[in-house]
Design an enzyme around this catalytic site. Structure first.
Site: not given
Ligand SMILES: *Cc1c(COP(=O)(O)O)cnc(C)c1O
Length: 444
Positions: A153, A248, A280
């Site tokens: 994701y 990511d 995060k």
């Molecule tokens: C949470 C997450 C996102 C998206 O971040 P948001 O701040 O919710 O838009 C993208 N990549 C990874 C791996 C994530 O865990």
């Protein structure tokens, strides 16, 4: 034990129920991000009124040990006094100016010091970070095709909300209504940890591939660690084909270890990603995220280069102050504490599930782990999909009734913090045997 004398293990939640009903009247599903709605486990989400350290307090006055930690950001626990102090001072200086500020520079320096990037650009969410990284990769390479892995994701970016097409190495189809086929027809979705699939995709489309994006260690299908050398293989394959490797680290960054997932593999294996996305933890509980990479690539961004990207609240002084305070407090001792707490919880989960006869796999990377209720080792999304969601729902509700707030989905990472002390961990451990038995009674 819960601190609140009114805690009621029978789980009566009238105030949460009333708020959920009101929320559903004015907000789709009653929530502003789908997983919060408890659809995967049933029941009423607890509306949280306050949080301190490892504990959440709901609007009915019930206390829970928090294993969500805002889905990762709260590495130091909730309402850390030094973070609050820094944020309070920042708020008092005004909350947004639309000009450059000092905290942005300091946070960028702190990120560059830890992570394998030379420059960063701030945005407000992980979604924006991955979206912008892909635009930059396309602008830098002059190519269009993007590779991602099933089960990874990267936020709700159109081109990344894609499902695999009918064969390997065929272009993807939209993963949700509202995404036009034209947005995913340049996306290839491959099975994770599968080198052959990657090699084949590059053989077929090599000179059209702008980038490969992957979670540095997938955590959004539960934790599925990269097999040893897999990220190195991806980096090298991208390099030899003139594509960019986007790691990511929105979830793993400053969370899996001090240097994120890269600190656990890239550093040892001697490779660096071309671009990295963050979010995060680096926002310290505020909306802040970033993408970064080699200067040569980052300098293609406006105003230095031609690739456009912008944001009214990007690098917001309150958010960057919170992120900076969090990173400064995230010392080696913090990671060691979170790691040790994770070891204790993992061990207790394994023991309780084994005793109750519930098939399970506990998978981890650094301080992060997740629990799959399956008898298969989980290497990819197909394996993850064998998890017993009915058994997880029973397990989840038993834990919740005993004052432990787990992620309300069987496919999520469990997050701890440096505030998870003996009392908090003890409450988790004590709740596990009954939850494991509840899972055993309904397992399929
Ligand atoms: C949470 C997450 C996102 C998206 O971040 P948001 O701040 O919710 O838009 C993208 N990549 C990874 C791996 C994530 O865990």
């Amino acid at each position: 034990m819960p601190t609140d004398a009114t805690y009621d293990p029978a789980g009566s939640v009238p105030a949460s129920e009333a708020l959920f009903a009101r929320a559903k009247a004015v907000t789709p599903g009653g929530v502003n991000s789908p997983v919060r709605a408890f659809n995967a486990v049933g029941g009423t989400p607890r509306f949280i009124r306050s949080a301190k350290g490892a504990w959440l307090t709901d609007v009915d006055g019930n206390d829970y040990v928090d294993l969500i930690c805002s889905w990762g950001p709260m590495l130091l626990g909730h309402a850390h006094p030094e973070v609050l102090e820094a944020v309070g001072a920042a708020v008092a200086r005004g909350t947004s100016y639309g000009t450059p500020t000092e905290p942005e520079v300091e946070l960028a320096e702190a990120i560059v010091e830890r992570a394998p990037v030379e420059e960063v650009r701030f945005v407000s969410s992980g979604t924006e970070a991955t979206m912008s990284a892909i635009r930059l990769a396309r602008g830098f390479t002059g190519r269009d095709v993007v590779i991602k892995f099933a089960g990874c994701y990267h936020g709700h970016v159109d081109a990344l909300l894609a499902s695999a097409g009918s064969g390997l190495a065929t272009f993807a189809v939209p993963g949700t209504p509202g995404v036009p086929a034209s947005s995913t027809e340049l996306t290839l979705v491959l099975p994770y940890n599968d080198r052959d699939a990657v090699t084949k995709a590059f053989l077929e489309y090599g000179d059209r591939i702008a980038c490969l994006i992957t979670e540095a260690a997938p955590g959004n299908m539960g934790i599925v660690p990269p097999e040893p050398g897999f990220n190195a293989f991806l980096a090298e394959t991208c390099r030899t084909n003139g594509a960019l490797f986007i790691s990511d680290e929105v979830m793993t960054g400053f969370r899996a270890s001090r240097q994120g997932q890269w600190g656990l593999d890239g550093k040892q294996e001697g490779w660096t990603p071309d671009l990295v996305t963050f979010g995060k933890v680096m926002g310290g509980g505020f909306p802040a995220a970033a993408f970064g990479g080699r200067a040569e690539i980052m300098r293609r961004l406006s105003p230095e280069g031609p690739v456009y990207q912008a944001g009214t609240l990007s690098g917001n002084p309150v958010a960057t102050t919170a992120g900076l305070a969090t990173l400064r407090l995230a010392t080696d001792e913090v990671y060691a504490h979170v790691s040790a707490a994770a070891e204790t919880v993992k061990g207790a989960v394994a023991e309780a599930l084994t005793k109750a006869g519930v098939a399970h796999r506990i998978q981890a990377t650094g301080t992060m782990f997740s629990v799959f209720l399956t008898d298969r080792d989980v290497r990819n999304f197909d394996d993850a999909s064998t998890t017993d969601v009915t058994a997880y729902a029973a397990f989840f509700h038993s834990m919740l009734d005993q004052g432990v707030y787990l992620p309300p989905s069987a496919y999520e990472t469990w997050f701890l913090s440096s505030a998870h002390d003996e009392r908090a961990v003890g409450q988790i451990v004590d709740a596990l045997p009954a939850a494991a038995e509840a899972a055993a009674r309904v397992q399929q």
